[in-house]
Scaffold this active site. Structure first.
Site, PDB file in Angstrom:
ATOM      1  N   ASP A  20       0.821  -1.212   0.000  1.00 47.08           N
ATOM      2  CA  ASP A  20       0.000   0.000   0.000  1.00 47.08           C
ATOM      3  C   ASP A  20       0.852   1.259   0.000  1.00 47.08           C
ATOM      4  O   ASP A  20       0.432   2.296  -0.523  1.00 47.08           O
ATOM      5  CB  ASP A  20      -0.948   0.001   1.207  1.00 47.08           C
ATOM      6  CG  ASP A  20      -2.150   0.917   0.984  1.00 47.08           C
ATOM      7  OD1 ASP A  20      -2.596   1.031  -0.176  1.00 47.08           O
ATOM      8  OD2 ASP A  20      -2.635   1.527   1.948  1.00 47.08           O
ATOM      9  N   HIS A  23      -5.250   5.721   7.301  1.00 45.54           N
ATOM     10  CA  HIS A  23      -4.479   6.735   6.581  1.00 45.54           C
ATOM     11  C   HIS A  23      -4.557   8.036   7.395  1.00 45.54           C
ATOM     12  O   HIS A  23      -5.545   8.286   8.077  1.00 45.54           O
ATOM     13  CB  HIS A  23      -5.034   6.929   5.169  1.00 45.54           C
ATOM     14  CG  HIS A  23      -4.672   5.801   4.248  1.00 45.54           C
ATOM     15  ND1 HIS A  23      -3.798   5.931   3.204  1.00 45.54           N
ATOM     16  CD2 HIS A  23      -5.050   4.498   4.247  1.00 45.54           C
ATOM     17  CE1 HIS A  23      -3.656   4.774   2.572  1.00 45.54           C
ATOM     18  NE2 HIS A  23      -4.408   3.875   3.182  1.00 45.54           N
ATOM     19  N   CYS A  38      -4.080   7.080  -1.828  1.00 44.11           N
ATOM     20  CA  CYS A  38      -5.153   6.579  -2.668  1.00 44.11           C
ATOM     21  C   CYS A  38      -5.309   7.566  -3.820  1.00 44.11           C
ATOM     22  O   CYS A  38      -5.256   8.775  -3.595  1.00 44.11           O
ATOM     23  CB  CYS A  38      -6.434   6.523  -1.828  1.00 44.11           C
ATOM     24  SG  CYS A  38      -7.911   6.166  -2.770  1.00 44.11           S
ATOM     25  N   ASN A  72      -0.535   6.269   4.422  1.00 41.90           N
ATOM     26  CA  ASN A  72      -0.750   5.418   5.576  1.00 41.90           C
ATOM     27  C   ASN A  72      -0.168   6.074   6.819  1.00 41.90           C
ATOM     28  O   ASN A  72       0.757   6.869   6.724  1.00 41.90           O
ATOM     29  CB  ASN A  72      -0.018   4.074   5.376  1.00 41.90           C
ATOM     30  CG  ASN A  72      -0.594   3.263   4.236  1.00 41.90           C
ATOM     31  OD1 ASN A  72      -0.146   3.370   3.107  1.00 41.90           O
ATOM     32  ND2 ASN A  72      -1.585   2.456   4.515  1.00 41.90           N
TER      33      ASN A  72
END
Lengths: 301, 301
Positions: B14, B206, B237, B246
């Protein structure tokens, strides 16, 4: 009806105090005026420290002469000695705040006096502040000291006891170097309430290690209703060489509003002020709410 | 003895997935190896999504071929369909994680299927994952959707029920766009525990609007013992155009360790990894712990 939280804008003082870029009196007044227009009702506007020691605050009188005098808006001046109190009264502040550093090493480096000597100064200032002027004490380094490490919570409570004894209208616990965690917020809240029963508590957090917002929300959970924050998240401590400063007013407002708390302050307007202050200081605001936007509104039907 | 918290390093997946700068297979393996050396025991290493859709993850097999196989270290591969499961098994991951987006609009834009259709895929993947391989579901957009606004908590609970029914070993609730606050963490924890009794909960936050660490610490207060984080705080994102991603592993570790929780992970070592990853990506890490340093040690006597 949800709990109301008072957010004190400290950007004009703690936000700017350590900035190397000189900020004009006009820009300071604009920061204050924007905050008032957004709905802020308590503002830490100036410091009456010695101009040689804190040059960024040398124009305190000129700033106070230019702030909008609006019904219900209260201006706080930082005061560290009798001379500062005289200046504050002449400049017609509504509140005086005295900073007492909880550890001797930091106190001596920061204010050139031990904690006990500063408490004597506090007694004097508290006694001589005219009736009708709120007098508050900020206990700096309550969560840790850059030189001594752990700050004993009992020492913070002892200082709070001295604050209450001299008639403090409010006690602010400051995490000056941004080391605190929520567990400390709970411990200090309990100990200081025991030491200074009935005196309203206020918290002042820095986000130096990304724990500032967690601490602020924990304080609110514990029933604290007054928090300091700085538009854009500027501000810092010369002893805390990190990229971020005070918790940002707009980010705190986002968290409070999404938690169902009312503040009376317009979040978007403060986010714009934080971005504007970034242009004044020539660097991006540490605040995130302005860049990310508010909570998504969803599709309109 | 304090509570142990498992921090899952999601930086390799991620953290990097949406970065425009290509990251070499060697650097991904170094990130994973550094994490293992620091004490991390669960790592989201790769995604088996289609290489055309997520080019940064196209070398998933090569990454898995190069990771250190250490006793007790578990590698997670993201899997979105049957083909991904086959690739994950061939690459010898220890766990598969399936992402189900809680809102139809976001699910369709992100994965080109509705939530219900993705739940059918989850059922299939869960059923066909070999015994001994942990299968977990991440419920994305659990705290809010960039397109629909509020995500109904009951919808998240309903998805969790489906996860449990198909034998999920773990359910992760993700604040994909960084809008959540602690009150939501508490509500969702309660609802999902009721909907999926006995299934361990995990959270993925996040820090897009500076609430991520408050949310993580609240989850731990609620008894959650597994949290995702990304070294340096990279990641993001495409629908959340903010500067931060994050929550950063090193900053989360700081907060946990100062709260008296043990993690088995060396905070300073992860801070160095976050700074190193910043040099790889050519931009400073959003993490603050590395720049600010740890809790001050105080004077040596």
């Amino acid at each position: 009806m949800s709990t109301e939280v008072t957010v004190i804008e400290v950007g004009p003082r703690d936000g700017l105090q350590n900035e190397q870029t000189p900020v004009s009196t006009e820009d300071k007044i604009e920061l204050i005026s924007r905050s008032v227009a957004a709905g802020v009702r308590r503002i830490e506007a100036v410091s009456f420290s010695h101009p040689r020691l804190v040059p960024q605050m040398a124009d305190a009188e000129a700033v106070m002469a230019g702030v909008p005098r609006v019904e219900g808006v209260s201006y706080i001046g930082l005061v560290l000695n009798r001379r500062g109190l005289d200046r504050a009264m002449a400049a017609e502040v509504d509140e005086v705040n005295v900073v007492v550093v909880a550890t001797d090493t930091f106190s001596t480096k920061n204010q050139n006096v031990t904690t006990d000597r500063m408490l004597e100064t506090w007694d004097e200032i508290a006694a001589e502040t005219p009736a009708g002027i709120r007098r508050s004490m900020t206990i700096a380094a309550s969560f840790g000291c850059p030189f001594e490490g752990e700050t004993p919570p009992e020492r913070v409570a002892e200082i709070a006891r001295r604050a209450a004894a001299a008639g403090a209208d409010e006690i602010a616990l400051a995490d000056t170097i941004g080391v605190g965690v929520p567990a400390q917020v709970r411990t200090l809240t309990r100990l200081v309430r025991e030491a200074a029963p009935g005196v309203p508590l206020r918290f002042h957090f820095h986000n130096t290690r990304n724990t500032g917002y967690a601490n602020a929300l924990t304080a609110v959970e514990e029933g604290v209703t007054v928090l300091d924050a700085s538009a854009g998240g500027f501000g810092g401590c010369p002893f805390a060489p990190a990229a971020t400063g005070n918790i940002a007013t707009e980010d705190l407002l986002y968290a409070l509003h999404r938690s169902g708390k009312t503040t009376g302050i317009d979040e978007e307007s403060v986010a714009e002020t934080g971005a504007w202050l970034g242009t004044v200081l020539g660097k991006p605001a540490p605040a995130l709410r302005g860049r990310a936007g508010g909570f998504p509104q969803g599709r309109t039907s």
